[in-house]
Design a protein around this motif. Structure first.
Motif, mmCIF file in Angstrom:
data_model
loop_
_atom_site.group_PDB
_atom_site.id
_atom_site.type_symbol
_atom_site.label_atom_id
_atom_site.label_comp_id
_atom_site.label_asym_id
_atom_site.label_seq_id
_atom_site.Cartn_x
_atom_site.Cartn_y
_atom_site.Cartn_z
ATOM 1 N N LYS A 162 0.691 -1.244 0.117
ATOM 2 C CA LYS A 162 -0.131 0.043 0.006
ATOM 3 C C LYS A 162 0.764 1.224 0.159
ATOM 4 O O LYS A 162 0.350 2.198 -0.332
ATOM 5 C CB LYS A 162 -1.012 -0.064 1.165
ATOM 6 C CG LYS A 162 -2.249 -0.986 0.933
ATOM 7 C CD LYS A 162 -2.989 -0.641 2.457
ATOM 8 C CE LYS A 162 -4.186 -1.806 2.085
ATOM 9 N NZ LYS A 162 -4.923 -1.676 3.606
ATOM 10 N N GLU A 166 -2.564 1.095 -5.013
ATOM 11 C CA GLU A 166 -3.882 1.098 -4.312
ATOM 12 C C GLU A 166 -4.543 -0.104 -4.768
ATOM 13 O O GLU A 166 -4.129 -0.428 -5.923
ATOM 14 C CB GLU A 166 -4.761 2.530 -4.740
ATOM 15 C CG GLU A 166 -4.753 2.730 -6.188
ATOM 16 C CD GLU A 166 -5.380 4.211 -6.640
ATOM 17 O OE1 GLU A 166 -5.071 5.230 -5.717
ATOM 18 O OE2 GLU A 166 -6.167 3.994 -7.175
ATOM 19 N N LYS A 291 -1.342 1.987 -9.431
ATOM 20 C CA LYS A 291 -0.480 3.156 -8.793
ATOM 21 C C LYS A 291 -1.303 3.922 -7.819
ATOM 22 O O LYS A 291 -2.211 4.500 -7.818
ATOM 23 C CB LYS A 291 0.139 3.761 -9.840
ATOM 24 C CG LYS A 291 1.444 4.693 -9.463
ATOM 25 C CD LYS A 291 2.128 5.320 -10.710
ATOM 26 C CE LYS A 291 3.319 6.160 -10.228
ATOM 27 N NZ LYS A 291 3.925 6.788 -11.600
ATOM 28 N N LYS A 292 -0.309 4.099 -6.664
ATOM 29 C CA LYS A 292 -1.155 4.930 -5.775
ATOM 30 C C LYS A 292 -1.542 6.369 -6.103
ATOM 31 O O LYS A 292 -0.731 6.750 -6.926
ATOM 32 C CB LYS A 292 -0.097 4.845 -4.674
ATOM 33 C CG LYS A 292 -0.769 5.356 -3.056
ATOM 34 C CD LYS A 292 0.437 5.376 -1.994
ATOM 35 C CE LYS A 292 -0.164 5.962 -0.753
ATOM 36 N NZ LYS A 292 -1.340 5.089 -0.216
ATOM 37 N N ASP A 293 -2.723 6.528 -5.694
ATOM 38 C CA ASP A 293 -3.264 8.058 -6.114
ATOM 39 C C ASP A 293 -3.844 7.969 -7.449
ATOM 40 O O ASP A 293 -3.794 9.235 -8.273
ATOM 41 C CB ASP A 293 -2.437 9.044 -5.618
ATOM 42 C CG ASP A 293 -2.079 8.997 -4.098
ATOM 43 O OD1 ASP A 293 -3.069 8.963 -3.275
ATOM 44 O OD2 ASP A 293 -0.916 9.450 -3.692
ATOM 45 N N SER A 294 -3.528 6.953 -8.043
ATOM 46 C CA SER A 294 -4.129 6.786 -9.751
ATOM 47 C C SER A 294 -5.664 7.071 -9.865
ATOM 48 O O SER A 294 -5.927 7.661 -11.064
ATOM 49 C CB SER A 294 -3.631 5.604 -10.343
ATOM 50 O OG SER A 294 -4.676 4.356 -9.747
ATOM 51 N N GLY A 295 -6.086 6.958 -8.853
ATOM 52 C CA GLY A 295 -7.793 7.252 -9.025
ATOM 53 C C GLY A 295 -8.428 6.087 -9.560
ATOM 54 O O GLY A 295 -9.668 6.229 -9.882
ATOM 55 N N ASP A 333 -8.485 -0.555 -0.862
ATOM 56 C CA ASP A 333 -7.695 -0.608 0.302
ATOM 57 C C ASP A 333 -8.158 -1.287 1.505
ATOM 58 O O ASP A 333 -7.793 -0.712 2.779
ATOM 59 C CB ASP A 333 -7.043 0.902 0.388
ATOM 60 C CG ASP A 333 -6.260 1.218 -0.774
ATOM 61 O OD1 ASP A 333 -5.680 0.383 -1.429
ATOM 62 O OD2 ASP A 333 -6.252 2.506 -0.887
#
Length: 342
Positions: A162, A166, A291-295, A333
């Protein structure tokens, strides 16, 4: 599971199962990173997705009606929506791992439960699926670089991962016991039922660690569990069919696959119970990985929940004999394996 490997060491056992089949030649034919398929799937057409295509007997081919849900696709990141395609990453090179991801019977198309779910999710999002098959390590390189939008590749949700990714959960991460079909024994979610049994397990695996812990507890109660090791899955299954062991303890998907392969042989087998790959305190989860914060996790989870609510999800799992790994809801998550067990 401290390194980014599919289900830690569990995948080694799963890959060995795949090697038992006649698919080996086709799997080996795909030897470098490549785009495995850019189509919805053999036999699919507008508004439908066919799961279980080209499975070489591992799945029941099933055509599902799936169309775009605009209330869900409206939440896609603009960059993904604008290009009109969902790049789905799968880390199945070089050998593949049936029934989750491997080269199909046409010796070129990527098939398996994971690519099929990627196709289903893409359909709900109104996007064309582009499947990219790579090695496990390059799968994460692809996500990091933006060349892959989301991975459907048996990735376990962990707190360590994490930090960079995500998740949208879609399957339980389970181990299972395989026994001969005419056996009356069941695990019944209680290690005490293993007393007096002889069980095979892969050396150096997570399932071995769990089994040895159970043996220790049984011995403290004055009871015995015999643990056996074999050089490969072929030897394990010969021992099972010959009555030299009572059960084999391994990754649930590999066992589900093997059950389909021996169903019409003189020694058919069945699943005698499952157990979370994360241990007794946490249900392990397999999750779509972006990818983290990719939405992307939010709309992907919403697409999976749409498939759950409308029955396509259950039919997808049933086609691949994985119904015992169903989740009730896809979560963004959810709690993952803790940092001290990742």
């Amino acid at each position: 599971m401290r390194t980014l490997r599919p289900r830690g060491r569990l995948i080694r056992t799963l890959t060995a199962t795949a090697a038992l089949t006649l698919l080996a030649g086709a799997l080996a034919a795909c030897g470098s990173d490549s785009e495995a398929s850019a189509t919805i799937g053999a036999g699919s057409s507008a508004g439908t997705v066919t799961v279980g295509s080209l499975s070489n007997g591992a799945a029941k081919e099933t055509t599902l009606k799936v169309t775009e849900v605009k209330s869900i696709s409206a939440d896609l990141p603009k960059a993904v929506a604008d290009k009109g395609e969902l790049v789905v990453g799968v880390g199945a090179l070089p050998a593949g791992f049936a029934p989750l991801a491997y080269v199909g019977s046409d010796q070129k198309t990527l098939t398996g439960a994971e690519p099929d779910l990627g196709r289903l999710v893409a359909a709900v999002l109104g996007l064309k699926p582009q499947l990219k098959n790579s090695t496990w390590e390059n799968l994460f390189v692809g996500i990091d670089s933006g060349k892959v939008d989301v991975a459907f590749s048996n990735v376990t949700d962990t707190e360590e991962r994490k930090r960079k990714y995500e998740f949208a959960s879609y399957r339980e991460d389970n181990l299972a016991f395989e026994v001969l079909k005419d056996s009356t024994w069941n695990f019944a979610d209680d290690y005490r039922n293993l007393a007096g049994k002889t069980v095979a397990v892969g050396s150096g695996t997570n399932q071995e660690k769990i089994l040895l812990e159970w043996r220790k507890k049984l011995r403290a109660k004055g009871r015995e569990l015999t643990v056996k090791y074999f050089p490969d899955n072929n030897s394990t299954y010969l021992a099972l069919s010959g009555g030299k062991i009572d059960a084999y303890f391994g990754p649930n998907p590999g066992i589900a696959y093997h059950i389909t392969q021996v169903a019409t042989t003189p020694h058919p087998t069945r699943n005698a119970g499952k157990f979370s790959g994360a241990g007794a305190s946490l249900q392990g989860l397999i999750a779509a990985t972006a990818k983290k914060d990719s939405g992307l996790a939010k709309p992907v989870a919403a697409a999976i929940n749409h498939l759950i609510e409308n029955g396509q999800y259950a039919k997808w799992l049933a086609a691949w004999n994985l119904s015992n790994e169903a989740v009730g809801t896809s979560e963004v998550d959810p709690p993952g394996l803790p940092l001290d067990n990742s």
